[in-house]
Design an enzyme around this catalytic site. Structure first.
Site, PDB file in Angstrom:
ATOM      1  N   ARG A  82       0.768  -1.255  -0.027  1.00  0.00           N
ATOM      2  CA  ARG A  82      -0.193  -0.124   0.010  1.00  0.00           C
ATOM      3  C   ARG A  82       0.882   1.265  -0.192  1.00  0.00           C
ATOM      4  O   ARG A  82       1.961   1.218   0.491  1.00  0.00           O
ATOM      5  CB  ARG A  82      -0.808  -0.010   1.357  1.00  0.00           C
ATOM      6  CG  ARG A  82      -2.172  -0.844   1.159  1.00  0.00           C
ATOM      7  CD  ARG A  82      -2.911  -0.865   2.376  1.00  0.00           C
ATOM      8  NE  ARG A  82      -2.384  -1.360   3.730  1.00  0.00           N
ATOM      9  CZ  ARG A  82      -1.723  -0.799   4.539  1.00  0.00           C
ATOM     10  NH1 ARG A  82      -1.821   0.646   4.428  1.00  0.00           N
ATOM     11  NH2 ARG A  82      -1.190  -1.262   5.615  1.00  0.00           N
ATOM     12  N   LYS A 230      -9.566  -2.200   1.974  1.00  0.00           N
ATOM     13  CA  LYS A 230      -9.045  -1.058   2.798  1.00  0.00           C
ATOM     14  C   LYS A 230     -10.030   0.122   2.245  1.00  0.00           C
ATOM     15  O   LYS A 230     -10.326   1.122   3.195  1.00  0.00           O
ATOM     16  CB  LYS A 230      -7.588  -0.751   2.662  1.00  0.00           C
ATOM     17  CG  LYS A 230      -6.789  -1.872   2.928  1.00  0.00           C
ATOM     18  CD  LYS A 230      -7.044  -2.452   4.281  1.00  0.00           C
ATOM     19  CE  LYS A 230      -6.057  -3.348   4.744  1.00  0.00           C
ATOM     20  NZ  LYS A 230      -6.189  -3.666   6.302  1.00  0.00           N
ATOM     21  N   HIS A 250     -10.587  -1.878  11.704  1.00  0.00           N
ATOM     22  CA  HIS A 250      -9.600  -2.980  11.193  1.00  0.00           C
ATOM     23  C   HIS A 250      -9.419  -3.921  12.270  1.00  0.00           C
ATOM     24  O   HIS A 250      -8.448  -4.119  13.159  1.00  0.00           O
ATOM     25  CB  HIS A 250      -8.232  -2.031  11.004  1.00  0.00           C
ATOM     26  CG  HIS A 250      -7.121  -2.672  10.466  1.00  0.00           C
ATOM     27  ND1 HIS A 250      -5.923  -2.123  10.563  1.00  0.00           N
ATOM     28  CD2 HIS A 250      -7.070  -3.517   9.500  1.00  0.00           C
ATOM     29  CE1 HIS A 250      -5.042  -2.870   9.876  1.00  0.00           C
ATOM     30  NE2 HIS A 250      -5.740  -3.727   9.051  1.00  0.00           N
ATOM     31  N   SER A 272      -1.027  -3.292  10.826  1.00  0.00           N
ATOM     32  CA  SER A 272      -0.751  -4.407   9.646  1.00  0.00           C
ATOM     33  C   SER A 272       0.422  -5.247  10.252  1.00  0.00           C
ATOM     34  O   SER A 272       1.396  -4.580  10.698  1.00  0.00           O
ATOM     35  CB  SER A 272      -0.667  -3.527   8.501  1.00  0.00           C
ATOM     36  OG  SER A 272      -1.677  -2.931   8.131  1.00  0.00           O
ATOM     37  N   CYS A 274       0.993  -7.368  12.372  1.00  0.00           N
ATOM     38  CA  CYS A 274       1.155  -7.613  13.758  1.00  0.00           C
ATOM     39  C   CYS A 274       0.504  -8.952  14.310  1.00  0.00           C
ATOM     40  O   CYS A 274       0.283  -9.191  15.388  1.00  0.00           O
ATOM     41  CB  CYS A 274       0.577  -6.568  14.633  1.00  0.00           C
ATOM     42  SG  CYS A 274       1.701  -5.074  14.681  1.00  0.00           S
TER      43      CYS A 274
HETATM   44  C1  PEP Z   1      -2.827  -4.702   1.846  1.00  0.00           C
HETATM   45  O1  PEP Z   1      -1.806  -4.223   2.072  1.00  0.00           O
HETATM   46  O2  PEP Z   1      -3.485  -4.663   0.918  1.00  0.00           O
HETATM   47  C2  PEP Z   1      -3.487  -5.147   3.082  1.00  0.00           C
HETATM   48  C3  PEP Z   1      -4.683  -6.023   2.828  1.00  0.00           C
HETATM   49  O3  PEP Z   1      -3.223  -4.711   4.151  1.00  0.00           O
HETATM   50  P1  PEP Z   1      -2.683  -4.841   5.593  1.00  0.00           P
HETATM   51  O4  PEP Z   1      -2.202  -6.370   5.581  1.00  0.00           O
HETATM   52  O5  PEP Z   1      -1.541  -3.835   5.452  1.00  0.00           O
HETATM   53  O6  PEP Z   1      -3.704  -4.715   6.575  1.00  0.00           O
HETATM   54 MN    MN Z   2      -4.926  -5.156   7.745  1.00  0.00          MN
HETATM   55 NA    NA Z   3       0.239  -3.498   3.132  1.00  0.00          NA
END
Ligand code: PEP
Ligand code: MN
Ligand code: NA
Length: 609
Positions: A82, A230, A250, A272, A274
């Site tokens: 992203r 997202k 989230h 994200s 974690c």
């Molecule tokens: C993404 O980066 O497309 C995604 C789903 O995100 P994340 O794992 O960062 O929450």
């Molecule tokens: Mn995510």
């Molecule tokens: Na990502």
């Protein structure tokens, strides 16, 4: 259903929705694709798009015995994650985007997008992808239509959402949908050869919250391009939720059942990368305890008539980080992606399967790395990109809960926040009440990971793990959380907890074993909810009393346990001091109640120093 022709000579529209048809015609006139294809979501359609992508080199079919129905893609090396610096919330007023989002004046942005999208789909197929976020027909669900010139996106949306004819049917003749336009930004002129992963060096991920529109330019990668996730289910939906009195978060959703058969539903927000997917699919090490999966990334939640908070997972698939996923860390994820999975930026093995760092101890010989060249283990470079991903159907997860598609949703008993914190933050802390819990959520911070652009190891504030995903001013977002709690019956509100699996000892290693043993923490939480486990008050919240956390069978010393549960007033005074510089960024949009919470924390700390 009658067929209505959209553009002369192009595919007929399988809908009577005049607004949808007009919008598709308008976008086609702007982007000038060679073809328009309305997705029906069928297996035959998927096979045809996949065959085309294999032809173009975007996808490789994996070995049909080892990984049936599965494909591999390697992205452009500059299109792997992203792009938060290129993500915009274009509210009419800048203050409504808040200090944590990029903002641009909507009129200026529209002019820019008009230029960028003019002819951007030339030579390509424009796919019209209708989708439902949430179980079809649920009152908690909402519809969207993504227009994309990427077959990879169309196929991935088929995994990640309920896509195609059923969603079109749910839209009916005049249903409301969020319009989302996506382009790779790579038009083909007559005779120009395509590349395996078309994209543009310039990227724009744009949201108009007031009109609930999404425009995405230049990237083919997951969160930038699969606009139901997202962009819609978090950024746009958070605005819808603010306006309509619900929550778009989230958060993973899991079900935990104790040996007596009593179940609890928990929603958990972590930044994200974690471990949300791992916690969502946890295999408890505690005998008799069972964990089941409802969702791994997003929760849409609404108070029911009975006063309880109900959640659905708006997604139909998992778009998870592959590196680190193994038999030891997440056996259920491995089982989920045994078939019908699209892998992106992992390594390819010599025998037609995928591999990533952490999957096995031994590094297979003869692999091709994510950049498409022979992997050289001596180089020190990983074979898979650290943000390599899998997209797999949720229904394939061995621990998927039978009620995961229940249109009513599941009643949430506990909300968990957490982040990666090497120091200061205890293994688990219970909030004193909802308002204190909102304070905790507003102060979530985590060390950087591969999923975002910030430096690995650097601490960043990520309130409610929503920093990159809140579609409006986060000061107003905190106020929305406070207001929903204030309206609710306190006895029916979920308990709020803060967890940290990542505490490190003086030797720099993790103190807590994590993974399946995180069930021990969930057990304490479940017992707290039932009034069966003891806690002690500390200045930062309630932590497990001596002996209340089940650590039987773990090789933790007394000192380790003390480290995990300690609240050091000196350290926390420093920690609390980091909050005001963050809060002041929100000016008068930061609710007074949170300043009061901060003052109360400071007082409690002063009292024990
Ligand atoms: C993404 O980066 O497309 C995604 C789903 O995100 P994340 O794992 O960062 O929450
Ligand atoms: Mn995510
Ligand atoms: Na990502």
């Amino acid at each position: 259903m009658a067929s209505i022709s959209t553009i002369a000579g192009l595919a007929p529209a399988p809908t009577r929705h005049a607004g949808l048809i007009a919008w598709v015609e308008q976008i086609a006139a702007l982007t000038k694709p060679a073809r328009v294809h309305w997705c029906d979501g069928s297996e035959a359609e998927k096979a045809a798009i996949v065959a085309d992508l294999i032809d173009k080199g975007t996808l490789k079919a994996l070995d049909a015995d080892k990984r049936p129905g599965s494909y591999y893609a390697a992205s452009d090396p500059k299109d792997v994650a992203r792009v938060e610096s290129r993500t915009f919330i274009c509210s009419a007023e800048e203050i409504d985007a808040g200090p944590t989002n990029n903002w641009a004046e909507p009129g200026e942005m529209r002019t820019r997008l008009d230029g960028l999208f003019d002819g951007c789909m030339a030579g390509r197929t424009m796919y019209v992808v209708a989708f439902s976020m949430g179980p079809l027909g649920s009152e908690l669900s909402a519809l969207g239509v993504e227009i994309t010139d990427s077959g990879y996106v169309a196929v991935s949306m088929g995994i990640m959402t309920r896509m195609g004819s059923a969603a079109l049917e749910a839209l009916g003749d005049d249903g409301v949908f969020v319009p989302a336009v996506h382009t790779l930004g790579a038009p083909l002129i007559e005779g120009q050869a395509d590349v395996a992963w078309p994209c543009n060096a310039e990227k724009w991920i744009v949201h108009f919250p007031e009109t609930r529109e999404i425009w995405s330019y230049g990237s083919g990668y997951g969160g930038n391009a699969l606009l139901g996730k997202k962009c819609y289910a978090l950024r746009i939906a958070s605005v819808m939720a603010r306006d309509e009195g619900w929550l778009a978060e989230h958060m993973l959703i899991l079900k935990l059942t104790d040996p007596k058969g009593r179940s609890k539903y928990m929603a958990a927000a972590f930044p994200s990368a974690c471990g949300k997917t791992n916690l969502a699919m946890l295999q408890p090490t505690l005998p008799g305890w069972k964990a089941e999966t409802i969702g791994d990334d997003i929760a849409w939640m609404r108070f029911g008539d009975d006063g309880r908070l109900y959640a659905v997972n708006p997604e139909a698939g998992f778009f998870g980080v592959a590196p680190g996923t193994s038999r030891n860390t997440n056996q259920n994820a491995l089982a989920t992606l045994a078939t019908n999975t699209v892998f992106t930026n992992t390594a390819l093995t010599a025998d037609g399967d995928v591999w990533w760092e952490g999957l096995t101890k031994d590094v297979p010989a003869g692999m091709t790395n994510w950049k498409g060249v022979a992997h050289d283990p001596a180089s020190g470079e990983p074979a898979a990109h650290p943000n390599a991903r899998f997209a797999a159907p949720a229904s394939q997860c061995p621990t998927i809960a039978p009620e995961w598609e229940d249109p009513k949703g599941v009643p949430i008993d506990a909300i968990l926040f957490g982040g990666r914190r090497a120091s200061a933050v205890p293994l688990v802390t219970e909030a004193f009440d909802w308002e204190h819990g909102v304070f905790m959520g507003s102060t979530v911070a985590s060390e950087g990971t591969a999923a975002a652009e910030n430096a690995i190891g650097e601490l960043r504030r990520d309130p409610f793990a929503m920093l990159p995903f809140c579609g409006y001013n986060m000061g107003d977002y905190f106020a929305h959380w406070l207001a929903l709690g204030a309206k609710a019956d306190p006895a029916k509100l979920p308990g709020i907890f803060f967890v940290n699996w990542f505490r490190k000892g003086e030797d720099g290693t993790f103190v807590w074993p994590g993974f399946g043993d995180n069930a021990r923490v969930l057990k304490w939480i479940a017992e707290r909810l039932d009034g069966e486990a003891d806690a002690v008050d500390t200045p930062v919240g309630r932590v497990p009393a001596q002996g209340a956390l089940d650590v039987e069978g773990l090789s933790l010393s007394e000192a380790d346990l003390a480290t995990l549960l300690e609240v050091d007033a000196e350290v926390w005074t420093e920690e609390a001091g980091l909050i005001p510089p963050f809060y002041v960024r929100f000016g008068d949009r930061l609710p007074q109640a949170l300043w009061a919470q901060h003052a109360a924390l400071t007082e409690r700390l002063a009292a024990v120093r």
